[in-house]
Design an enzyme around this catalytic site. Sequence first.
Site, mmCIF file in Angstrom:
data_model
loop_
_atom_site.group_PDB
_atom_site.id
_atom_site.type_symbol
_atom_site.label_atom_id
_atom_site.label_comp_id
_atom_site.label_asym_id
_atom_site.label_seq_id
_atom_site.Cartn_x
_atom_site.Cartn_y
_atom_site.Cartn_z
ATOM 1 N N LYS A 101 -64.538 16.676 36.892
ATOM 2 C CA LYS A 101 -64.585 17.848 37.768
ATOM 3 C C LYS A 101 -65.715 18.782 37.340
ATOM 4 C CE LYS A 101 -62.117 21.999 39.078
ATOM 5 N NZ LYS A 101 -61.021 22.903 38.777
ATOM 6 N N ASP A 137 -57.645 22.859 44.127
ATOM 7 C CA ASP A 137 -58.096 21.535 43.680
ATOM 8 C C ASP A 137 -57.415 20.366 44.401
ATOM 9 O OD1 ASP A 137 -59.812 22.853 41.983
ATOM 10 O OD2 ASP A 137 -58.823 22.222 40.129
ATOM 11 N N ASP A 193 -65.291 34.832 39.542
ATOM 12 C CA ASP A 193 -64.582 34.841 40.817
ATOM 13 C C ASP A 193 -65.119 33.677 41.620
ATOM 14 O OD1 ASP A 193 -62.672 35.709 42.600
ATOM 15 O OD2 ASP A 193 -63.975 37.166 43.565
ATOM 16 N N HIS A 214 -68.196 23.737 41.392
ATOM 17 C CA HIS A 214 -68.866 25.029 41.527
ATOM 18 C C HIS A 214 -68.844 25.800 40.210
ATOM 19 C CE1 HIS A 214 -64.621 25.335 42.210
ATOM 20 N NE2 HIS A 214 -64.624 26.648 42.198
ATOM 21 N N ARG A 215 -67.683 25.836 39.554
ATOM 22 C CA ARG A 215 -67.578 26.553 38.280
ATOM 23 C C ARG A 215 -68.378 25.824 37.209
ATOM 24 N NH1 ARG A 215 -62.633 26.744 38.195
ATOM 25 N NH2 ARG A 215 -62.504 28.587 39.483
ATOM 26 N N GLY A 254 -56.758 27.405 33.040
ATOM 27 C CA GLY A 254 -57.656 26.353 33.512
ATOM 28 C C GLY A 254 -59.114 26.779 33.443
#
Length: 185
Positions: A162, A142, A65, A167-168, A11
Amino acid sequence: MELFFITSNDGKVREAKKFLEPLGINVIKKPLEYPEIQADTLEDVVVFGLNWLKDKVDKPFIIEDSGLFIEALNGFPGVYSAYVYKTIGLDGILKLMEGIENRKAYFKSVIGFYDGEIHLFVGEVRGRISNEKRGLHGFGYDPIFVPDGFDKTFAEMSTEEKNSVSHRGKALKEFYRWMKENLKK
């Protein structure tokens, strides 16, 4: 340019490819094991990982991370998010949150890039913990995280939706901007 993503998480790789392929960067999953130290911050964990891996990988690489920080639980699971997910899972978090009105939380992502030097890119998204698991997309936490401004969890969103708020996604945008600027040099 080839860029190794040191992870076993498909993912995460899928999300990174969507951002970086338009720059001509071929993101290649490289599932190397490396120690994740127990530290106070995600930044400390990522810097340790980069330093541990730098002599073992022969191309530029990234690691990432992230953590879920729940206000009512004093920031738990935070830097221990992966361990907590593996041990008590989503059901365990929902059980801890039973009867708690304050469901505010945030996700934080730290991407570390190594190209002979260490570079960090950070993204955060605020939101809340849902009352139950919802959605079939995504991974990790999620299904229980609803970002501010939305009524659906990350797991109910498409990857594109998304990525636009996560955040990513925010950390990847920062990395994308930096790479776009520095690939020219």
